[in-house]
Design a protein around this motif. Structure first.
Motif, mmCIF file in Angstrom:
data_model
loop_
_atom_site.group_PDB
_atom_site.id
_atom_site.type_symbol
_atom_site.label_atom_id
_atom_site.label_comp_id
_atom_site.label_asym_id
_atom_site.label_seq_id
_atom_site.Cartn_x
_atom_site.Cartn_y
_atom_site.Cartn_z
ATOM 1 N N ILE A 152 50.658 -2.346 91.540
ATOM 2 C CA ILE A 152 50.930 -2.824 90.178
ATOM 3 C C ILE A 152 50.277 -1.899 89.150
ATOM 4 O O ILE A 152 50.882 -1.570 88.124
ATOM 5 C CB ILE A 152 50.429 -4.277 89.992
ATOM 6 N N GLU A 153 49.059 -1.441 89.421
ATOM 7 C CA GLU A 153 48.394 -0.506 88.514
ATOM 8 C C GLU A 153 49.225 0.761 88.337
ATOM 9 O O GLU A 153 49.382 1.266 87.220
ATOM 10 C CB GLU A 153 46.997 -0.145 89.042
ATOM 11 N N LYS A 154 49.768 1.279 89.436
ATOM 12 C CA LYS A 154 50.592 2.502 89.349
ATOM 13 C C LYS A 154 51.909 2.226 88.629
ATOM 14 O O LYS A 154 52.384 3.071 87.858
ATOM 15 C CB LYS A 154 50.835 3.080 90.739
ATOM 16 N N PHE A 155 52.510 1.068 88.873
ATOM 17 C CA PHE A 155 53.737 0.699 88.158
ATOM 18 C C PHE A 155 53.485 0.737 86.652
ATOM 19 O O PHE A 155 54.267 1.306 85.894
ATOM 20 C CB PHE A 155 54.199 -0.710 88.542
ATOM 21 N N ILE A 156 52.395 0.125 86.227
ATOM 22 C CA ILE A 156 52.076 0.032 84.801
ATOM 23 C C ILE A 156 51.681 1.393 84.238
ATOM 24 O O ILE A 156 52.189 1.820 83.197
ATOM 25 C CB ILE A 156 50.964 -1.015 84.572
ATOM 26 N N GLU A 157 50.799 2.090 84.917
ATOM 27 C CA GLU A 157 50.284 3.379 84.438
ATOM 28 C C GLU A 157 51.380 4.422 84.271
ATOM 29 O O GLU A 157 51.388 5.192 83.304
ATOM 30 C CB GLU A 157 49.228 3.883 85.425
ATOM 31 N N HIS A 158 52.326 4.461 85.210
ATOM 32 C CA HIS A 158 53.337 5.518 85.203
ATOM 33 C C HIS A 158 54.717 5.045 84.754
ATOM 34 O O HIS A 158 55.662 5.848 84.727
ATOM 35 C CB HIS A 158 53.427 6.160 86.586
ATOM 36 N N GLY A 159 54.858 3.758 84.450
ATOM 37 C CA GLY A 159 56.155 3.234 84.005
ATOM 38 C C GLY A 159 57.228 3.360 85.064
ATOM 39 O O GLY A 159 58.367 3.721 84.774
#
Length: 151
Positions: free
Chosen positions: A24-31
Motif C-alpha cells: 500500500i505504501e508503494k501504491f501511494i508513493e508511486h501512484g
C-alpha cells in the motif's frame, strides 16, 4: 517490436516476505496499482494489485450453498470496514497476491503482449529474462508505442 524495446526497466516491486502495508505504501508513493512480488533471486513469485486489496477489504455477504442433500450457510464479514483494512496491513503480501502470474519474456513480440493484456483483461505484465524480473509493460506502454508514429 519486442518487449525489451518498450518495457519500463525501473520496476517497483516487493519481496515475498513484505507485508501488505509495504504494498500500500508503494501504491501511494508511486501512484501505481500493481506490483510484482519477487524472491531473493529476483524471480517473480506473485503479483499483487489494487483489485486484490479491494477483494479483501470489500464486504463479504452471507452465501447459501445448496447441495443435493443439504444446504450450508457461509457467513460473510461481521467486522467493520476499517477493521478489515487495519487487519490487512499486517498480512504477508503472499496471502493476497496471485501466484499464477501472467508474464512476458523480454523478446516477446509486442503484438502478442497486446493480445495477452486484452484477452486476460489485465493492466500490466511483468517481463522476465532467464527467469528473473527485468521490466514491466502496461497497456499504456503498448498503446503509446503502437500509435506514436501513426498520429
Amino acid at each position: 517490436m519486442i518487449a525489451q524495446e518498450i518495457m519500463i526497466r525501473q520496476v517497483y516491486k516487493v519481496k515475498e516476505s513484505d507485508t501488505v502495508r509495504r504494498v500500500i505504501e508503494k501504491f501511494i508513493e508511486h501512484g501505481i496499482s500493481g506490483l510484482p512480488v519477487v524472491n531473493d533471486r529476483n524471480e517473480i513469485v506473485g503479483y499483487v494489485s489494487d483489485g486484490d486489496v479491494m477483494r479483501y477489504i470489500g464486504k463479504h455477504e452471507d452465501r447459501y450453498v445448496d447441495f443435493f442433500y443439504a444446504s450450508i450457510l457461509i457467513q460473510g464479514d461481521n467486522e467493520q470496514f476499517e477493521e478489515r483494512a487495519r487487519r490487512l496491513l499486517d498480512l504477508n503480501v503472499m496471502s493476497i497476491a496471485k501466484t499464477k502470474v501472467v508474464k512476458a519474456i523480454w523478446d516477446d513480440e509486442v503484438e502478442n503482449i497486446a493480445a495477452m493484456l486484452g484477452k486476460k483483461q489485465i493492466k500490466k505484465v511483468p517481463v522476465e529474462r532467464d527467469g528473473v524480473l527485468v521490466g514491466i509493460i502496461s497497456r499504456g506502454n503498448v498503446v503509446r508505442h503502437a500509435f506514436k508514429n501513426l498520429i
